[in-house]
Design an enzyme around this catalytic site. Structure first.
Site, PDB file in Angstrom:
ATOM      1  CE1 TYR A 101      -3.651   2.605   1.142  1.00 20.06           C
ATOM      2  CE2 TYR A 101      -1.776   3.565   2.289  1.00 20.06           C
ATOM      3  CZ  TYR A 101      -3.058   3.663   1.798  1.00 20.06           C
ATOM      4  OH  TYR A 101      -3.754   4.841   1.961  1.00 20.06           O
ATOM      5  CD  GLU A 189      -5.898   4.521  -0.778  1.00 18.60           C
ATOM      6  OE1 GLU A 189      -5.986   4.930   0.385  1.00 18.60           O
ATOM      7  OE2 GLU A 189      -6.839   3.964  -1.366  1.00 18.60           O
TER       8      GLU A 189
END
Ligand code: GDP
Ligand code: MN
Length: 403
Positions: A101, A189
């Protein structure tokens, strides 16, 4: 403005962040054509602005035109938590060794940008943050200094990414930061950021929110704007140039100034009501602006009462009052108005309102009293009883600091 995954990936590609080759499809035939161009195996992905598409059945792998047809037909038209799938993204499928992530966003409290990296990618990051906060490595980035190569390397190392993924991941985190700054995003993101079995690091998903305040220097954002799925009320407000956010309640709100509009929502909640919207008319409250604002609030079928909360500053009370009266002539409202007018020349303004006072236009001297009256009216009208004006409260009702 939030982008769809495919737009986010197009944005990433402008800053050299590696993404898979692919294309959009609005029909099953187009999906097959995109799959042939990308090369099998492909992954077919529902384009909706909501996470967890995989779990909802909105992401499928396909090895042949037949499989693409089968899945594309199923996913197009699917409802993923209230979001209708109208468009697919079809890309060459990646082999995944590990899922990470990475994100950059603004930490307003720290007055810095915040980079976050985790080796626990591919799953809901909120869940990781709640259950295992130490699994997310953070780095505050001073906007003046920017993100150095060392800073990015340290961040991915602290996140516990394996040695073989670090250089690639750090490189992507730096490019992500450049994309965020130069691209005027408020959030970028990548979840998952993957490591392939042959050692490449690569963005498999993209979430990008753009900062609308920077729209003036991005004419190319127009292409994103036309695909935005707007609430019809918000579309009308945007057309009229009003700051509007649709909510679920029954008390329509019109206020001047974002701060006062926010307080108005709070006070309505405090006295037991539910706001139908946030609407800031800005500095002016001319008849024109008021008519536009009332038209937008009136377009919401859930609204049962409208609360106008104006604190006159440069805009004087009598102008506001005349604006409201004139706006009521122009727009046929389904709901009664309760107005609280204060500030510059409030007395003159209230005198004008008094001349026009009726069951449709009720004036109250304080914010709390006006909120109470609007909430009572909305409740009475929701219950289906005939519209009646509740009597003004007899006891001083300003119980809190908010007047
Ligand atoms: P989200 O669930 O809406 O965030 O959609 P993502 O784009 O993040 O995809 C969800 C999951 O689908 C990923 O975490 C992967 O496990 C899987 N996935 C997506 N693309 C591929 C691919 O190209 N190959 C493989 N093997 N799995 C994929
Ligand atoms: Mn994802």
């Amino acid at each position: 403005m939030d982008l769809f995954e495919y737009q986010g990936k197009q944005y990433f590609a402008r800053w050299d962040i590696p993404v898979s080759a692919g294309g959009v499809a609005d029909t099953v035939d187009e999906a097959v054509a995109q799959a042939e161009a990308a090369g099998y195996p492909v992954v077919i992905k529902a384009q909706v602005q909501v996470g967890g598409r995989g779990k909802a059945g909105g992401i499928k792998l396909a090895n042949s035109a037949g499989e693409v047809r089968f899945h594309a037909a199923k996913i197009l038209g699917m409802d993923i938590r209230g979001h209708l799938v109208r468009r697919l993204w079809v890309e060459h499928a990646s082999d995944i060794a590990e899922e990470y992530y990475a994100s950059i966003t603004l930490d307003r409290t720290a007055r810095k940008h915040l980079g976050m990296v985790s080796a626990r990618g591919g799953i809901d990051i909120e869940q990781v943050a709640a259950e295992e906060p130490e699994a997310i490595a953070r780095l505050h980035i001073d906007p003046v200094d920017g993100l150095t190569a060392e800073g990015a390397q340290d961040l991915v190392a602290r996140a516990g990414l394996p040695e073989r993924a670090r250089a690639g991941a750090a490189d992507i985190v730096r490019k992500l930061y450049t994309c965020y700054v130069e691209g005027d995003a408020s959030l970028v993101e990548i979840n998952p950021l993957i490591l392939t079995p042959d050692g490449r690091v690569h963005a498999l998903d993209a979430k990008v929110s753009l900062d609308d305040n920077a729209a003036f220097r991005h004419p190319e954002w127009e292409a994103f704007r036309v695909t935005q799925v707007l609430d019809p009320r918000e579309a009308l407000a945007q057309e009229k140039g009003l700051q509007y956010v649709g909510l679920q309640g029954s008390v329509g709100i019109v206020a001047n100034g974002a701060g006062l509009a926010m307080s108005t929502l709070d006070v309505v909640n405090q006295v037991g009501g539910q706001p139908a919207n946030f609407l800031d008319v800005g500095g002016g409250a001319s008849a024109e602006v008021m008519a536009n604002a009332l038209e937008v609030v009136n377009s919401d079928p859930n609204v049962r009462a409208i609360f106008i909360n104006i604190f006159g500053g440069i805009t004087r009370g009598e102008e506001v009052a005349n604006g409201v009266v004139e706006a009521m002539r122009r727009v046929t409202l389904a709901s009664p108005i309760v107005i609280r007018l204060d500030g510059t020349n409030a007395e003159q303004g209230r005198a004008i309102l008094k001349e026009h006072e009726s069951e449709r236009l009720i004036s109250r001297p304080t914010m709390v009293e006006a909120a109470r009256t609007a909430v009572q009216l909305a409740a009475a009208r929701s219950a289906g009883s005939p519209t009646s004006v509740p009597p003004p409260p007899t006891v001083a009702s300003s119980g809190g600091p908010v007047q």
